[in-house]
Motif scaffolding. Sequence first.
Motif, PDB file in Angstrom:
ATOM      1  N   SER A  97       0.841  -1.187   0.000  1.00  7.96           N
ATOM      2  CA  SER A  97       0.000   0.000   0.000  1.00  7.96           C
ATOM      3  C   SER A  97       0.880   1.242   0.000  1.00  7.96           C
ATOM      4  N   ILE A  98       0.295   2.374  -0.358  1.00  7.99           N
ATOM      5  CA  ILE A  98       1.040   3.635  -0.286  1.00  7.99           C
ATOM      6  C   ILE A  98       1.437   3.908   1.154  1.00  7.99           C
ATOM      7  N   ALA A  99       0.537   3.647   2.098  1.00 10.36           N
ATOM      8  CA  ALA A  99       0.843   3.886   3.518  1.00 10.36           C
ATOM      9  C   ALA A  99       2.052   3.076   3.968  1.00 10.36           C
ATOM     10  N   GLU A 100       2.142   1.835   3.523  1.00 11.87           N
ATOM     11  CA  GLU A 100       3.297   1.001   3.885  1.00 11.87           C
ATOM     12  C   GLU A 100       4.582   1.560   3.277  1.00 11.87           C
ATOM     13  N   GLN A 101       4.509   2.007   2.038  1.00  6.81           N
ATOM     14  CA  GLN A 101       5.687   2.596   1.409  1.00  6.81           C
ATOM     15  C   GLN A 101       6.113   3.879   2.110  1.00  6.81           C
ATOM     16  N   VAL A 102       5.121   4.666   2.538  1.00  7.45           N
ATOM     17  CA  VAL A 102       5.421   5.915   3.250  1.00  7.45           C
ATOM     18  C   VAL A 102       6.110   5.613   4.574  1.00  7.45           C
ATOM     19  N   ASP A 103       5.638   4.612   5.291  1.00  8.24           N
ATOM     20  CA  ASP A 103       6.261   4.246   6.566  1.00  8.24           C
ATOM     21  C   ASP A 103       7.733   3.892   6.361  1.00  8.24           C
ATOM     22  N   THR A 104       8.004   3.104   5.335  1.00  7.33           N
ATOM     23  CA  THR A 104       9.384   2.719   5.036  1.00  7.33           C
ATOM     24  C   THR A 104      10.218   3.935   4.675  1.00  7.33           C
ATOM     25  N   THR A 151      -6.748   0.715  -4.186  1.00  5.10           N
ATOM     26  CA  THR A 151      -8.003  -0.032  -4.062  1.00  5.10           C
ATOM     27  C   THR A 151      -9.182   0.905  -3.800  1.00  5.10           C
ATOM     28  N   THR A 152      -8.938   1.982  -3.059  1.00  7.55           N
ATOM     29  CA  THR A 152      -9.993   2.964  -2.785  1.00  7.55           C
ATOM     30  C   THR A 152     -10.438   3.644  -4.074  1.00  7.55           C
ATOM     31  N   TRP A 156       9.380  17.894  -6.112  1.00  8.58           N
ATOM     32  CA  TRP A 156      10.215  18.068  -4.928  1.00  8.58           C
ATOM     33  C   TRP A 156       9.666  17.289  -3.741  1.00  8.58           C
ATOM     34  N   CYS A 157       8.421  16.820  -3.839  1.00  4.14           N
ATOM     35  CA  CYS A 157       7.747  16.128  -2.736  1.00  4.14           C
ATOM     36  C   CYS A 157       7.912  14.618  -2.898  1.00  4.14           C
ATOM     37  N   PRO A 158       8.669  13.970  -2.023  1.00  3.96           N
ATOM     38  CA  PRO A 158       8.899  12.532  -2.187  1.00  3.96           C
ATOM     39  C   PRO A 158       7.622  11.709  -2.067  1.00  3.96           C
ATOM     40  N   TYR A 159       6.669  12.187  -1.283  1.00  2.13           N
ATOM     41  CA  TYR A 159       5.408  11.459  -1.133  1.00  2.13           C
ATOM     42  C   TYR A 159       4.614  11.485  -2.444  1.00  2.13           C
ATOM     43  N   CYS A 160       4.722  12.591  -3.170  1.00  2.00           N
ATOM     44  CA  CYS A 160       4.061  12.698  -4.476  1.00  2.00           C
ATOM     45  C   CYS A 160       4.698  11.738  -5.479  1.00  2.00           C
ATOM     46  N   ASN A 161       6.029  11.708  -5.503  1.00  2.37           N
ATOM     47  CA  ASN A 161       6.715  10.825  -6.439  1.00  2.37           C
ATOM     48  C   ASN A 161       6.363   9.368  -6.173  1.00  2.37           C
ATOM     49  N   LEU A 162       6.339   9.008  -4.895  1.00  2.00           N
ATOM     50  CA  LEU A 162       5.992   7.648  -4.506  1.00  2.00           C
ATOM     51  C   LEU A 162       4.578   7.306  -4.962  1.00  2.00           C
ATOM     52  N   THR A 163       3.663   8.247  -4.757  1.00  2.00           N
ATOM     53  CA  THR A 163       2.262   8.009  -5.110  1.00  2.00           C
ATOM     54  C   THR A 163       2.069   7.888  -6.614  1.00  2.00           C
ATOM     55  N   LEU A 164       2.646   8.808  -7.376  1.00  2.00           N
ATOM     56  CA  LEU A 164       2.483   8.761  -8.828  1.00  2.00           C
ATOM     57  C   LEU A 164       3.081   7.483  -9.404  1.00  2.00           C
ATOM     58  N   ARG A 165       4.204   7.066  -8.862  1.00  2.00           N
ATOM     59  CA  ARG A 165       4.821   5.814  -9.329  1.00  2.00           C
ATOM     60  C   ARG A 165       3.905   4.621  -9.029  1.00  2.00           C
TER      61      ARG A 165
END
Length: 220
Positions: free
Chosen positions: A5-12, A209-210, A85-94
């Motif tokens: 999940s994105i949340a799991e990737q963010v935690d890491t 999934t949402t 510049w936002c790592p959370y954005c890059n992670l999400t778009l990927r």
Amino acid sequence: MPEQSIAEQVDTFNEGFTAQIGPELSAVFDREQAALRAAGVPSTAAGVGDTVPDTALLTATGTDTSLAAALDGSPAVVVFYRGTWCPYCNLTLRTYQQDLLPGLTARGVRLIAISPQTPEGSEQAIANGELAFPVLSDPANALAAQLGIVTEPDGPAREAHTQLGFDVADSNADHTAQIPFPSVFVVDGDRVIRFADVHVDYTTRTEVTTVLDAVDRAAQ
């Protein structure tokens, strides 16, 4: 189902990021996120039943376009992100490229990402995530403002950004620090919002999934 999940990737990511930038800067961002959560989603934010207005946008090559042209009458998932510049954005778009786009394509639904960056920033986002969907610029947050989702980093956060070697205003087409709250809107062929998810805490995002569940409900 996505492997992570994105949340799991963010935690890491956060574990390594906190170790990298140190406790003082981490505390600045923690306080900013807490304040954003406390303020909540603005009452002006667009929601289900509202129509997303047609607005002038720019392609990643700097060509004039519009939201209506990008959607071309198709149902779509419209994603607002802060910038490359936002790592959370890059992670999400990927993640959306890998895990969401195939499901949307199979359903005949478009995926479009929008930020206030310059077209060069959009181009970088495409390269970073190997994105195969349109990434557009919303200069001066014209569309985001009409949807009521514009914010900006607070003073201490911007100072922390400077210490990390960048400033949001340098990335934006209008040279301000204004950015959209990370948001996902599922719209029908008439640009009527069928699902809206606005995240004031920029470390959280709408899970794949949402989004797919929302798309399926909208199609019923």
